[in-house]
Design a protein around this motif. Structure first.
Motif, PDB file in Angstrom:
ATOM      1  N   UNK A   9       0.823  -1.205   0.000  1.00 55.05           N
ATOM      2  CA  UNK A   9       0.000   0.000   0.000  1.00 55.05           C
ATOM      3  C   UNK A   9       0.864   1.264   0.000  1.00 55.05           C
ATOM      4  N   UNK A  10       1.953   1.231   0.743  1.00 52.58           N
ATOM      5  CA  UNK A  10       2.873   2.378   0.738  1.00 52.58           C
ATOM      6  C   UNK A  10       3.464   2.563  -0.654  1.00 52.58           C
ATOM      7  N   UNK A  11       3.905   1.466  -1.276  1.00 51.31           N
ATOM      8  CA  UNK A  11       4.473   1.546  -2.627  1.00 51.31           C
ATOM      9  C   UNK A  11       3.453   2.063  -3.633  1.00 51.31           C
ATOM     10  N   UNK A  12       2.224   1.602  -3.519  1.00 48.61           N
ATOM     11  CA  UNK A  12       1.158   2.047  -4.428  1.00 48.61           C
ATOM     12  C   UNK A  12       0.929   3.547  -4.288  1.00 48.61           C
ATOM     13  N   UNK A  13       0.884   4.029  -3.056  1.00 47.69           N
ATOM     14  CA  UNK A  13       0.663   5.474  -2.838  1.00 47.69           C
ATOM     15  C   UNK A  13       1.862   6.293  -3.303  1.00 47.69           C
ATOM     16  N   UNK A  44       6.577 -11.147  11.251  1.00 46.46           N
ATOM     17  CA  UNK A  44       5.644 -12.148  10.733  1.00 46.46           C
ATOM     18  C   UNK A  44       4.684 -12.567  11.845  1.00 46.46           C
ATOM     19  N   UNK A  45       3.401 -12.554  11.551  1.00 41.95           N
ATOM     20  CA  UNK A  45       2.407 -12.975  12.529  1.00 41.95           C
ATOM     21  C   UNK A  45       2.031 -11.920  13.547  1.00 41.95           C
ATOM     22  N   UNK A  46       2.447 -10.671  13.356  1.00 41.79           N
ATOM     23  CA  UNK A  46       2.098  -9.606  14.300  1.00 41.79           C
ATOM     24  C   UNK A  46       0.584  -9.422  14.319  1.00 41.79           C
ATOM     25  N   UNK A  47       0.040  -9.144  15.483  1.00 40.72           N
ATOM     26  CA  UNK A  47      -1.400  -8.955  15.651  1.00 40.72           C
ATOM     27  C   UNK A  47      -1.682  -7.516  16.058  1.00 40.72           C
ATOM     28  N   UNK A  48      -2.723  -6.946  15.460  1.00 41.71           N
ATOM     29  CA  UNK A  48      -3.108  -5.580  15.795  1.00 41.71           C
ATOM     30  C   UNK A  48      -4.625  -5.470  15.844  1.00 41.71           C
ATOM     31  N   UNK A  49      -5.114  -4.371  16.362  1.00 44.13           N
ATOM     32  CA  UNK A  49      -6.552  -4.177  16.527  1.00 44.13           C
ATOM     33  C   UNK A  49      -7.236  -3.637  15.293  1.00 44.13           C
ATOM     34  N   UNK A  50      -8.549  -3.769  15.288  1.00 38.35           N
ATOM     35  CA  UNK A  50      -9.338  -3.307  14.151  1.00 38.35           C
ATOM     36  C   UNK A  50      -9.323  -1.788  14.006  1.00 38.35           C
ATOM     37  N   UNK A  51      -9.122  -1.069  15.111  1.00 36.81           N
ATOM     38  CA  UNK A  51      -9.066   0.388  15.012  1.00 36.81           C
ATOM     39  C   UNK A  51      -7.867   0.834  14.179  1.00 36.81           C
ATOM     40  N   UNK A  52      -6.757   0.147  14.330  1.00 36.72           N
ATOM     41  CA  UNK A  52      -5.562   0.475  13.545  1.00 36.72           C
ATOM     42  C   UNK A  52      -5.792   0.124  12.083  1.00 36.72           C
ATOM     43  N   UNK A  53      -6.395  -1.017  11.827  1.00 34.23           N
ATOM     44  CA  UNK A  53      -6.698  -1.407  10.447  1.00 34.23           C
ATOM     45  C   UNK A  53      -7.633  -0.382   9.799  1.00 34.23           C
ATOM     46  N   UNK A  54      -8.604   0.089  10.551  1.00 35.61           N
ATOM     47  CA  UNK A  54      -9.535   1.094  10.054  1.00 35.61           C
ATOM     48  C   UNK A  54      -8.809   2.384   9.685  1.00 35.61           C
ATOM     49  N   UNK A  55      -7.913   2.831  10.533  1.00 38.54           N
ATOM     50  CA  UNK A  55      -7.142   4.058  10.257  1.00 38.54           C
ATOM     51  C   UNK A  55      -6.303   3.904   8.994  1.00 38.54           C
ATOM     52  N   UNK A  56      -5.666   2.733   8.851  1.00 35.98           N
ATOM     53  CA  UNK A  56      -4.822   2.495   7.680  1.00 35.98           C
ATOM     54  C   UNK A  56      -5.663   2.429   6.402  1.00 35.98           C
ATOM     55  N   UNK A  57      -6.811   1.764   6.472  1.00 31.90           N
ATOM     56  CA  UNK A  57      -7.705   1.718   5.306  1.00 31.90           C
ATOM     57  C   UNK A  57      -8.156   3.117   4.910  1.00 31.90           C
ATOM     58  N   UNK A  58      -8.464   3.945   5.881  1.00 37.60           N
ATOM     59  CA  UNK A  58      -8.859   5.327   5.588  1.00 37.60           C
ATOM     60  C   UNK A  58      -7.719   6.099   4.946  1.00 37.60           C
ATOM     61  N   UNK A  59      -6.508   5.961   5.484  1.00 33.89           N
ATOM     62  CA  UNK A  59      -5.352   6.686   4.955  1.00 33.89           C
ATOM     63  C   UNK A  59      -5.058   6.279   3.510  1.00 33.89           C
ATOM     64  N   UNK A  61      -7.141   4.781   1.495  1.00 28.39           N
ATOM     65  CA  UNK A  61      -8.385   4.710   0.705  1.00 28.39           C
ATOM     66  C   UNK A  61      -8.523   3.331   0.062  1.00 28.39           C
ATOM     67  N   UNK A  62      -8.389   2.312   0.903  1.00 30.71           N
ATOM     68  CA  UNK A  62      -8.446   0.943   0.394  1.00 30.71           C
ATOM     69  C   UNK A  62      -9.434   0.114   1.204  1.00 30.71           C
ATOM     70  N   UNK A  63      -9.784  -1.017   0.657  1.00 30.64           N
ATOM     71  CA  UNK A  63     -10.626  -1.972   1.360  1.00 30.64           C
ATOM     72  C   UNK A  63      -9.743  -2.848   2.230  1.00 30.64           C
ATOM     73  N   UNK A  64     -10.328  -3.481   3.232  1.00 28.82           N
ATOM     74  CA  UNK A  64      -9.554  -4.279   4.181  1.00 28.82           C
ATOM     75  C   UNK A  64      -8.786  -5.401   3.478  1.00 28.82           C
ATOM     76  N   UNK A  65      -9.374  -6.009   2.455  1.00 30.73           N
ATOM     77  CA  UNK A  65      -8.685  -7.096   1.758  1.00 30.73           C
ATOM     78  C   UNK A  65      -7.490  -6.618   0.934  1.00 30.73           C
ATOM     79  N   UNK A  66      -7.375  -5.310   0.741  1.00 34.12           N
ATOM     80  CA  UNK A  66      -6.197  -4.756   0.088  1.00 34.12           C
ATOM     81  C   UNK A  66      -5.072  -4.504   1.092  1.00 34.12           C
ATOM     82  N   UNK A  67      -5.400  -4.592   2.370  1.00 35.16           N
ATOM     83  CA  UNK A  67      -4.435  -4.332   3.432  1.00 35.16           C
ATOM     84  C   UNK A  67      -3.984  -5.611   4.145  1.00 35.16           C
TER      85      UNK A  67
END
Length: 73
Positions: A9-13, A44-59, A61-67
């Motif tokens: 996603x960083x490379x794409x942006x 590898x295998x790092x776990x994070x919360x949905x709030x962080x995933x939401x922020x990254x998707x917003x930044x 502008x992607x869907x969760x499956x793209x992240x």
């Protein structure tokens, strides 16, 4: 296992904006700690919360499956 596609996603942006985007810039724009982003990118295998995933998707502008994607063990 869940695989993060943050680097992609960083490379794409970077390509879209024709400039380099740093992890620090993503951290500042999303409010996600830089160390958390580094762990997502490098551990590898790092776990994070949905709030962080939401922020990254917003930044990005992607869907969760793209992240993130599920990779069978």
């Amino acid at each position: 296992m869940i695989r993060f596609k943050l680097a992609e996603q960083i490379e794409k942006r970077q390509f879209q904006e024709s400039r380099r985007i740093t992890v620090q810039e993503v951290a500042e724009a999303t409010g996600v700690n830089r160390m958390t982003l580094s762990k997502i990118l490098n551990h590898k295998g790092y776990s994070t919360g949905t709030d962080i995933l939401d922020r990254l998707c917003n930044y990005f502008s992607c869907r969760i499956e793209e992240l993130i994607e599920h990779v069978p063990d």
